[in-house]
Design a protein around this motif. Structure first.
Motif, mmCIF file in Angstrom:
data_model
loop_
_atom_site.group_PDB
_atom_site.id
_atom_site.type_symbol
_atom_site.label_atom_id
_atom_site.label_comp_id
_atom_site.label_asym_id
_atom_site.label_seq_id
_atom_site.Cartn_x
_atom_site.Cartn_y
_atom_site.Cartn_z
ATOM 1 N N ALA A 229 0.802 -1.236 0.000
ATOM 2 C CA ALA A 229 0.000 0.000 0.000
ATOM 3 C C ALA A 229 0.831 1.280 0.000
ATOM 4 N N ARG B 274 6.852 -10.019 6.241
ATOM 5 C CA ARG B 274 6.608 -9.741 7.664
ATOM 6 C C ARG B 274 7.326 -10.809 8.480
ATOM 7 N N ILE C 229 0.384 -22.183 4.164
ATOM 8 C CA ILE C 229 0.646 -20.880 3.547
ATOM 9 C C ILE C 229 -0.280 -19.785 4.093
ATOM 10 N N PHE C 230 -0.995 -20.085 5.194
ATOM 11 C CA PHE C 230 -1.907 -19.069 5.718
ATOM 12 C C PHE C 230 -1.129 -17.894 6.313
ATOM 13 N N ARG C 231 -0.128 -18.194 7.156
ATOM 14 C CA ARG C 231 0.670 -17.107 7.739
ATOM 15 C C ARG C 231 2.134 -17.339 7.392
ATOM 16 N N MET C 232 2.643 -16.529 6.475
ATOM 17 C CA MET C 232 4.004 -16.704 5.991
ATOM 18 C C MET C 232 4.836 -15.458 6.294
ATOM 19 N N PHE D 243 5.091 -13.167 1.293
ATOM 20 C CA PHE D 243 3.841 -13.484 0.616
ATOM 21 C C PHE D 243 3.525 -12.389 -0.390
ATOM 22 N N GLN E 208 0.606 -9.648 -1.983
ATOM 23 C CA GLN E 208 -0.656 -8.953 -1.729
ATOM 24 C C GLN E 208 -1.237 -8.411 -3.028
ATOM 25 N N GLU F 194 -9.351 -14.758 8.072
ATOM 26 C CA GLU F 194 -9.317 -13.642 7.113
ATOM 27 C C GLU F 194 -8.587 -13.979 5.814
ATOM 28 N N ILE F 195 -9.226 -13.649 4.680
ATOM 29 C CA ILE F 195 -8.491 -13.690 3.418
ATOM 30 C C ILE F 195 -8.303 -12.277 2.856
ATOM 31 N N GLU G 50 -9.626 0.857 1.066
ATOM 32 C CA GLU G 50 -8.598 -0.088 0.646
ATOM 33 C C GLU G 50 -9.035 -1.556 0.759
ATOM 34 N N GLY H 87 -4.536 -11.289 0.289
ATOM 35 C CA GLY H 87 -3.311 -12.061 0.114
ATOM 36 C C GLY H 87 -3.506 -13.058 -1.016
ATOM 37 N N ARG I 251 -3.393 -16.685 0.531
ATOM 38 C CA ARG I 251 -4.593 -17.044 1.314
ATOM 39 C C ARG I 251 -5.778 -17.279 0.383
HETATM 40 N N1 GAP Z 1 -2.441 -2.646 3.478
HETATM 41 C C1 GAP Z 1 -3.275 -3.277 4.417
HETATM 42 C C2 GAP Z 1 -2.760 -4.550 4.886
HETATM 43 O O1 GAP Z 1 -1.625 -4.920 4.624
HETATM 44 P P1 GAP Z 1 -3.414 -6.684 6.295
HETATM 45 O O2 GAP Z 1 -4.757 -7.108 6.826
HETATM 46 O O3 GAP Z 1 -2.270 -6.619 7.254
HETATM 47 O O4 GAP Z 1 -3.676 -5.255 5.607
HETATM 48 C C3 GAP Z 1 -3.876 -7.760 3.970
HETATM 49 O O5 GAP Z 1 -3.026 -7.624 5.085
HETATM 50 C C4 GAP Z 1 -3.950 -9.209 3.523
HETATM 51 O O6 GAP Z 1 -2.621 -9.729 3.319
HETATM 52 C C5 GAP Z 1 -4.572 -10.161 4.555
HETATM 53 O O7 GAP Z 1 -5.981 -10.162 4.457
HETATM 54 C C6 GAP Z 1 -3.985 -11.493 4.146
HETATM 55 O O8 GAP Z 1 -4.719 -12.066 3.083
HETATM 56 C C7 GAP Z 1 -2.605 -11.102 3.637
HETATM 57 N N2 GAP Z 1 -1.591 -11.372 4.671
HETATM 58 C C8 GAP Z 1 -1.256 -10.574 5.706
HETATM 59 N N3 GAP Z 1 -0.286 -11.139 6.444
HETATM 60 C C9 GAP Z 1 0.001 -12.331 5.862
HETATM 61 C C10 GAP Z 1 0.915 -13.389 6.154
HETATM 62 N N4 GAP Z 1 1.761 -13.318 7.173
HETATM 63 N N5 GAP Z 1 0.935 -14.479 5.335
HETATM 64 C C11 GAP Z 1 0.094 -14.544 4.268
HETATM 65 N N6 GAP Z 1 -0.783 -13.584 3.952
HETATM 66 C C12 GAP Z 1 -0.839 -12.491 4.726
#
Ligand code: GAP
Length: 458
Positions: free
Chosen positions: A160, A190, A199-202, A205, A207, A275-276, A315, A319, A322
């Motif tokens: 973003a 992150r 692959i849910f929390r990586m 990834f 966006q 959350e997706i 916004e 992901g 996800r």
């Molecule tokens: N700019 C706003 C933002 O980054 P966020 O909710 O932190 O918002 C948006 O992230 C999307 O990014 C999440 O809904 C998810 O799909 C994806 N996402 C966030 N952290 C993630 C992670 N560690 N691994 C995979 N996908 C991730």
């Protein structure tokens, strides 16, 4: 009470199992591999194999098509991953992009404090936990050869900010008028304390984010419109089942530091609703911060009223992985005893990936009925060469025809074409539908137009 506990344990085990099935399927069929696998892997990092990379690309293309190509009011962008660190100070990430980190006084294992059921006791060894401290999730690196505080930079934790710092460039070079949007697909990083759930929390990834700039006062209307539009995309364009999606509004104390309002689009994963996508009403937070910190005028001049203002931002941010995981979970089926009625069918569990045809990694399998008849093989290769420029096809001659159908059902190939003895005489082929298993005879010259219609227009 104990029966209740056993009941929940049973449900939990069932849920875990089905998630494990997806993980094992994704690896077995070349969708997703653990990164650095031959060296024992690396926590929070994954690689996408030949089928995974196609599925990922198709999901990104579907997003780009609906968010940029089909919109007159949205333009695309590809900004850099490493940016001036002042950006992260202005956006609040240097100070606020943290998770509470708790460490055990005994085994020194570290956990996300807000994920612990008992905040005082280590879930691993039972010892007392230290007071949680804030841990910044941004990955740090250094620019140039000297590793000192002046050369510190960060891998972006969201795409973003690349959009906000290009807002003025776009205003100055494109003929955009509020309301308008800027869309971007790209990597984000992150340093998650506890990556997991596949692959849910990586830690690395992708966006798909879009910042939609609106006139202050109109943000509520656009916020609702975007929530509806994004739900439409998941159900209609990606074919995810409605009952597996829901919208959850954030409580005030859950809101990120920049958000005035936020909803999550959640998918019913085997691990529970998660959350997706997040859709946030960011107000003028980001542009005001960048205006203050960069010294540049980021106002928008409205011709009609001859007034200047900083637009508000809606916004939708999701992901890629996800979304891909939700698409896989939604499409994956195991059919005990199989559903085939053909003579060569073996009564065993059949795997079916009922993917939306547009996102399927391979669109068409081209199969010669037998591989030891040169004229049939040649004809099959000719059909394959004819279709290849239009669709992602796979030529496959190994194994009995029933087995080959099942191999392609399992990876979600929507259509299989069989070239047989009749093809040589009549110039037609068998077109088999993955979902109905219906087989039709089709003239070779009609294949391209029929497949285009079936895959992209239905
Ligand atoms: N700019 C706003 C933002 O980054 P966020 O909710 O932190 O918002 C948006 O992230 C999307 O990014 C999440 O809904 C998810 O799909 C994806 N996402 C966030 N952290 C993630 C992670 N560690 N691994 C995979 N996908 C991730």
């Amino acid at each position: 009470m104990s029966w209740l506990v056993s009941f929940f344990l049973l449900i939990f085990r069932y849920m875990e199992n089905s998630f494990e099935k997806i993980v094992s399927f994704a690896k077995r069929r070349g969708f997703i591999f653990q990164s650095s696998d031959i060296y024992g892997g690396l926590g929070g990092f994954y690689d996408f194999g030949p089928l995974g990379v196609e599925l990922k690309k198709n999901i990104k293309d579907a997003w780009w098509e609906t968010m940029v190509q089909n919109r007159e009011d949205i333009v695309g962008l590809d900004s850099s991953i490493i940016m001036n660190p002042k950006i992260w100070k202005a956006s609040g990430h240097t100070e606020n992009f943290t998770d509470p980190l708790a460490e055990c006084t005994g085994c020194h294992k570290r956990f996300r404090a807000d994920h612990l059921e008992d905040k005082d006791k280590c879930p691993e060894c039972g010892c007392k936990m230290m007071e949680p401290r804030n841990f910044n999730l941004m990955f740090r690196t250094f620019i140039g050869p000297v590793e000192d505080s002046a050369s510190v930079a960060y891998l972006r934790p969201e795409t973003a900010q690349g959009i906000f710092v290009n807002y003025k460039n776009i205003l100055d070079t494109q003929r955009v008028k509020v309301p308008f949007g800027i869309a971007q697909i790209g990597k984000a990083f992150r340093n998650e304390i506890t990556p997991g759930n596949f692959i849910f929390r990586m830690r690395e990834f992708e966006q798909m984010e879009m910042e939609y700039f609106v006139k202050p006062g109109t943000e509520k209307k656009f916020f609702e419109e975007w929530v509806n539009e994004r739900m439409r995309w998941y159900t209609e364009d990606l074919g995810i089942k409605k009952e597996n999606l829901r919208v959850r509004r954030h409580e005030k104390d859950e809101l990120a530091h920049y958000a005035k309002d936020c909803v999550d689009i959640e998918y019913k994963f085997p691990i529970g609703w998660s959350e997706i996508e997040g859709i946030a009403s960011r107000g003028d937070f980001d542009l005001t911060q960048h205006q203050k910190n960069s010294g540049q005028d980021l106002n928008y001049y409205e011709e009609a009223t001859k007034k200047k203002y900083i637009p508000y931002v809606i916004e939708p941010s999701c992901g890629v992985e996800r979304t891909l995981l939700a698409v896989l979970c939604d499409a994956y089926m195991e059919i005990e005893g199989g559903r085939s009625t053909t003579t060569e069918a073996v009564k065993e569990t059949e795997f079916l990936l009922k993917l939306n045809k547009r996102v399927s990694p391979i669109k068409v399998a081209v199969l010669p009925l037998v591989k030891n008849k040169e004229n049939i093989v040649n004809k099959a290769r000719e059909v394959y060469e004819m279709l290849k420029p239009y669709f992602n096809c796979q030529y496959d001659e190994v194994g009995a025809i029933g087995r080959r159908y099942r191999r392609h059902d399992e990876i979600g190939t929507p259509f299989a074409i069989t070239i047989d003895f009749d093809t040589l005489e009549k110039g037609d082929v068998t077109l088999r539908d993955r979902d109905t298993m219906e087989q039709k005879r089709i003239k070779i010259e009609d294949l391209i137009s029929i497949l285009k219609k079936e895959i992209y227009e239905n």
